[in-house]
Design an enzyme around this catalytic site. Structure first.
Site: not given
Ligand SMILES: *[C@@H]1O[C@H](CO)[C@@H](O)[C@H](O)[C@H]1NC(C)=O
Ligand SMILES: *[C@@H]1O[C@H](CO)[C@@H](O)[C@H](O)[C@H]1NC(C)=O
Length: 315
Positions: A59, A63, A91, A188
């Site tokens: 993924r 992305h 994310n 998937h």
């Molecule tokens: C994005 O993913 C990372 C790893 O899972 C995490 O550490 C980070 O806080 C995430 N950011 C948000 C805004 O969710």
């Protein structure tokens, strides 16, 4: 017939330029010969303790490539003046940052400043596919790391609510054929979706909604049960969530696709024969998937630019 060597050579060059740009399979042969080996080992040992990370790594590559090209923009942290891709809701489906960080650190110990984060992401996805039982394939390397990562760019990712017309259009804009789009959707075969990504399907369909409303009744109950545990509750895409196989397409045939963007591939007569083909012939899926991944890995790659010292920030 005369054998014209210059024609052959120029054809080979055209093909190389077309498919590999400035990249090559053995890009690090001199500068960091252990790079592939180190990444593979790191991925394998991470997946041995947590096989669910394979989906996250694939993924992540997807992305990365869909936004700003395959340039590791997905790894950049937000700064005081910039909100990065990472901080978008997209994310939520990304996992495996630590695997990339580990691999990068080990590669840096061997050959500092040589191997890009973008290449590590691409190699890790390749190794995750193979670890999970999918096809083995090599990829060209030599991507450079980008310097732009903006939260608003993530709107270029296909949302889970897309129907096949919209998917064909969005993937088409990136140069993918319908068949390649269906093959890439087969990613998937690994992983899960959160309830928030499919709860739209659990409401009654209004008559205006022309996505195929037929969803297996039993499977509808499964999805509802998952969602009773909240928006973050996870539902596996197919019956073998950690195995790279064609069970995803079999699930679509049983009207048991999880997302709108999954089941629509079975509903649309333009994509249905491809789904049926992959469901019947796993080798054909593997072959097409691996070629589509190779193509995806070349989306808007940067041949000049920096190799980040730390994947989280620009140099
Ligand atoms: C994005 O993913 C990372 C790893 O899972 C995490 O550490 C980070 O806080 C995430 N950011 C948000 C805004 O969710
Ligand atoms: C797909 O979605 C678009 C946008 O919502 C809509 O206009 C179109 O009619 C849909 N197509 C099909 C085949 O469902």
């Amino acid at each position: 017939m005369r054998f014209d060597i210059t024609k052959v050579v120029s054809l080979v060059i055209v093909v190389m330029l077309r498919y590999c740009k400035g990249l090559s399979m053995n890009y690090y042969m001199m500068s960091c010969p252990m790079a592939d080996f180190i990444v593979k080992n790191t991925v394998n040992s991470a997946l041995r303790s947590d096989p669910t990370l394979a989906a996250g790594l694939i993924r992540m590559h997807f992305h990365d490539c869909f936004i700003e090209g395959c340039d590791a923009s997905v790894l950049l942290d937000s700064t005081d003046t910039n909100t990065a891709e990472k901080d978008s809701p997209a994310n939520l489906s990304l996992r495996g940052y630590k695997v990339i960080d580990d691999a990068k650190q080990q590669v840096e110990n061997q050959c500092p400043g040589v191997v890009s984060c973008a290449d590590i992401v691409a190699m890790a996805a390749r190794d995750a596919v193979f670890f999970a039982g999918g096809p083995v394939y090599d990829i060209p390397k030599g991507r450079k790391d980008g310097t732009r990562s903006k939260i608003e760019d993530t709107r270029n990712l296909p949302p889970p609510t897309f129907n096949s017309t919209e998917l064909i259009k969005m993937f088409g804009q990136k140069g993918f054929t319908v068949q390649e789009m269906v093959a890439l959707s087969g990613g998937h075969t690994l992983g899960v979706a959160r309830c928030s990504a499919f709860k739209n399907r659990l409401k009654n369909f209004d008559s205006k909604n022309d996505v195929d409303p037929s969803i297996d009744t039993q499977f509808m109950k499964t999805l509802s049960k998952t969602c009773s545990a909240g928006d973050d509750a996870e539902q596996a895409f197919d019956l073998t969530r950690n195995m790279f196989d064609n069970a995803y397409y079999n699930a679509l045939q049983r009207q048991s696709g999880v997302l709108t963007s999954d089941q629509t591939l079975m509903a649309d007569p333009k994509t249905r024969p491809i789904v049926n083909g992959y469901a019947m012939n796993q080798a054909m899926f593997f072959f097409d998937f691996q070629r589509a991944m190779l193509k995806m890995g070349l989306l808007d790659v940067k041949e000049t630019g920096q190799v980040r010292q730390n994947c989280h920030k620009i140099n």
